[in-house]
Design a protein around this motif. Structure first.
Motif, mmCIF file in Angstrom:
data_model
loop_
_atom_site.group_PDB
_atom_site.id
_atom_site.type_symbol
_atom_site.label_atom_id
_atom_site.label_comp_id
_atom_site.label_asym_id
_atom_site.label_seq_id
_atom_site.Cartn_x
_atom_site.Cartn_y
_atom_site.Cartn_z
ATOM 1 N N PHE A 46 0.797 -1.220 0.000
ATOM 2 C CA PHE A 46 0.000 0.000 0.000
ATOM 3 C C PHE A 46 0.834 1.277 0.000
ATOM 4 O O PHE A 46 1.653 1.475 -0.884
ATOM 5 N N GLU A 47 0.613 2.149 0.988
ATOM 6 C CA GLU A 47 1.263 3.456 1.012
ATOM 7 C C GLU A 47 2.780 3.345 1.122
ATOM 8 O O GLU A 47 3.504 4.129 0.523
ATOM 9 N N SER A 48 3.261 2.374 1.871
ATOM 10 C CA SER A 48 4.712 2.200 1.992
ATOM 11 C C SER A 48 5.328 1.900 0.632
ATOM 12 O O SER A 48 6.361 2.470 0.265
ATOM 13 N N ARG A 49 4.707 1.030 -0.120
ATOM 14 C CA ARG A 49 5.184 0.694 -1.469
ATOM 15 C C ARG A 49 5.172 1.935 -2.353
ATOM 16 O O ARG A 49 6.116 2.217 -3.079
ATOM 17 N N ARG A 50 4.099 2.697 -2.294
ATOM 18 C CA ARG A 50 3.969 3.893 -3.132
ATOM 19 C C ARG A 50 5.019 4.942 -2.768
ATOM 20 O O ARG A 50 5.587 5.586 -3.643
ATOM 21 N N ILE A 51 5.291 5.112 -1.479
ATOM 22 C CA ILE A 51 6.318 6.064 -1.049
ATOM 23 C C ILE A 51 7.680 5.663 -1.597
ATOM 24 O O ILE A 51 8.425 6.493 -2.116
ATOM 25 N N VAL A 52 8.008 4.388 -1.503
ATOM 26 C CA VAL A 52 9.288 3.902 -2.040
ATOM 27 C C VAL A 52 9.356 4.167 -3.543
ATOM 28 O O VAL A 52 10.396 4.590 -4.057
ATOM 29 N N GLU A 53 8.275 3.943 -4.244
ATOM 30 C CA GLU A 53 8.257 4.203 -5.686
ATOM 31 C C GLU A 53 8.431 5.690 -5.986
ATOM 32 O O GLU A 53 9.208 6.067 -6.866
ATOM 33 N N CYS A 55 9.826 7.950 -4.162
ATOM 34 C CA CYS A 55 11.112 8.472 -3.703
ATOM 35 C C CYS A 55 12.302 7.914 -4.480
ATOM 36 O O CYS A 55 13.442 8.005 -4.021
ATOM 37 N N GLN A 56 12.071 7.382 -5.655
ATOM 38 C CA GLN A 56 13.194 6.997 -6.505
ATOM 39 C C GLN A 56 13.995 8.237 -6.886
ATOM 40 O O GLN A 56 15.191 8.164 -7.116
ATOM 41 N N ALA A 57 13.321 9.364 -6.946
ATOM 42 C CA ALA A 57 13.964 10.673 -7.071
ATOM 43 C C ALA A 57 13.660 11.409 -5.771
ATOM 44 O O ALA A 57 12.634 11.146 -5.143
ATOM 45 N N PRO A 58 14.516 12.314 -5.337
ATOM 46 C CA PRO A 58 14.256 13.014 -4.071
ATOM 47 C C PRO A 58 12.872 13.664 -4.052
ATOM 48 O O PRO A 58 12.432 14.257 -5.040
ATOM 49 N N MET A 59 12.192 13.505 -2.937
ATOM 50 C CA MET A 59 10.847 14.049 -2.775
ATOM 51 C C MET A 59 10.665 14.485 -1.328
ATOM 52 O O MET A 59 11.132 13.819 -0.414
ATOM 53 N N SER A 60 9.962 15.598 -1.148
ATOM 54 C CA SER A 60 9.738 16.104 0.205
ATOM 55 C C SER A 60 8.564 15.387 0.864
ATOM 56 O O SER A 60 7.719 14.781 0.201
ATOM 57 N N VAL A 61 8.506 15.490 2.170
ATOM 58 C CA VAL A 61 7.401 14.912 2.933
ATOM 59 C C VAL A 61 6.078 15.541 2.479
ATOM 60 O O VAL A 61 5.080 14.842 2.289
ATOM 61 N N ALA A 62 6.071 16.854 2.257
ATOM 62 C CA ALA A 62 4.851 17.540 1.800
ATOM 63 C C ALA A 62 4.418 17.030 0.432
ATOM 64 O O ALA A 62 3.226 16.799 0.199
ATOM 65 N N ASP A 63 5.372 16.837 -0.481
ATOM 66 C CA ASP A 63 5.038 16.319 -1.813
ATOM 67 C C ASP A 63 4.435 14.919 -1.725
ATOM 68 O O ASP A 63 3.504 14.582 -2.457
ATOM 69 N N LEU A 64 4.970 14.095 -0.824
ATOM 70 C CA LEU A 64 4.425 12.749 -0.642
ATOM 71 C C LEU A 64 2.990 12.796 -0.136
ATOM 72 O O LEU A 64 2.134 12.040 -0.607
ATOM 73 N N LEU A 68 -0.095 11.155 -2.181
ATOM 74 C CA LEU A 68 -0.850 10.048 -1.586
ATOM 75 C C LEU A 68 -2.262 10.447 -1.164
ATOM 76 O O LEU A 68 -3.034 9.591 -0.743
ATOM 77 N N HIS A 69 -2.552 11.746 -1.205
ATOM 78 C CA HIS A 69 -3.843 12.247 -0.709
ATOM 79 C C HIS A 69 -4.045 11.793 0.739
ATOM 80 O O HIS A 69 -5.119 11.322 1.120
ATOM 81 N N ALA A 70 -2.967 11.924 1.527
ATOM 82 C CA ALA A 70 -2.995 11.479 2.916
ATOM 83 C C ALA A 70 -2.590 12.634 3.831
ATOM 84 O O ALA A 70 -1.836 13.513 3.426
ATOM 85 N N PRO A 71 -3.061 12.617 5.063
ATOM 86 C CA PRO A 71 -2.661 13.657 6.021
ATOM 87 C C PRO A 71 -1.145 13.644 6.249
ATOM 88 O O PRO A 71 -0.511 12.584 6.246
ATOM 89 N N LEU A 72 -0.599 14.819 6.446
ATOM 90 C CA LEU A 72 0.839 14.979 6.643
ATOM 91 C C LEU A 72 1.345 14.135 7.814
ATOM 92 O O LEU A 72 2.389 13.493 7.716
ATOM 93 N N GLY A 73 0.614 14.097 8.912
ATOM 94 C CA GLY A 73 1.031 13.306 10.069
ATOM 95 C C GLY A 73 1.122 11.823 9.766
ATOM 96 O O GLY A 73 2.031 11.130 10.233
ATOM 97 N N VAL A 74 0.204 11.326 8.967
ATOM 98 C CA VAL A 74 0.208 9.912 8.572
ATOM 99 C C VAL A 74 1.438 9.621 7.723
ATOM 100 O O VAL A 74 2.143 8.631 7.932
ATOM 101 N N VAL A 75 1.722 10.488 6.773
ATOM 102 C CA VAL A 75 2.884 10.294 5.901
ATOM 103 C C VAL A 75 4.171 10.329 6.727
ATOM 104 O O VAL A 75 5.063 9.509 6.511
ATOM 105 N N ARG A 76 4.252 11.225 7.705
ATOM 106 C CA ARG A 76 5.443 11.298 8.553
ATOM 107 C C ARG A 76 5.659 9.988 9.315
ATOM 108 O O ARG A 76 6.791 9.511 9.440
ATOM 109 N N VAL A 77 4.589 9.385 9.816
ATOM 110 C CA VAL A 77 4.715 8.122 10.553
ATOM 111 C C VAL A 77 5.176 7.007 9.615
ATOM 112 O O VAL A 77 6.098 6.246 9.943
ATOM 113 N N ILE A 78 4.587 6.911 8.442
ATOM 114 C CA ILE A 78 4.959 5.853 7.489
ATOM 115 C C ILE A 78 6.404 6.042 7.021
ATOM 116 O O ILE A 78 7.176 5.087 6.954
ATOM 117 N N VAL A 79 6.769 7.277 6.693
ATOM 118 C CA VAL A 79 8.136 7.558 6.251
ATOM 119 C C VAL A 79 9.132 7.221 7.359
ATOM 120 O O VAL A 79 10.187 6.634 7.100
#
Length: 112
Positions: A46-53, A55-64, A68-79
């Motif tokens: 799911f989201e972990s797989r998508r984040i890895v995909e 981030c093949q090029a540098p990407m910020s937490v906000a861009d992720l 992902l159409h996900a809350p920033l706090g959720v993305v921070r925890v997964i990252v």
């Protein structure tokens, strides 16, 4: 009818296992992330797989969060989990934030 209405709703706490605090401190919205080469072959879902995909090029937490159409706090925890697993690394932060970068971050946060 909006096609997005057909998507099942997944509560944010389900994506983080109920956690609200990341395991890795210091993840700011402008933090640049990059996947390690072996991350694509890791057994992620799911989201972990998508984040890895993404981030093949540098990407910020906000861009992720926007991608992902996900809350920033959720993305921070997964990252943070991915960093702990050694699948994502934090890129060196710039010494000075340029106006262009600050504006891009602002735009991404507004998109959330």
């Amino acid at each position: 009818m909006n096609p997005a209405d057909d998507d099942p709703v997944v509560r944010p706490f389900m994506l983080t296992g109920g956690r609200t605090q990341p395991l890795h401190d210091g993840l700011r919205i402008e933090t640049q992330l990059r996947s390690v080469p072996a991350a694509l072959s890791a057994p992620l879902r799911f989201e972990s797989r998508r984040i890895v995909e993404l981030c093949q090029a540098p990407m910020s937490v906000a861009d992720l969060a926007v991608a992902l159409h996900a809350p920033l706090g959720v993305v921070r925890v997964i990252v943070a989990d991915l960093i702990t697993q050694g699948l994502i690394r934090v890129e060196a932060a710039p010494d000075v934030l340029t106006t262009a970068l600050i504006e891009r971050i602002r735009d991404r946060v507004r998109a959330l």
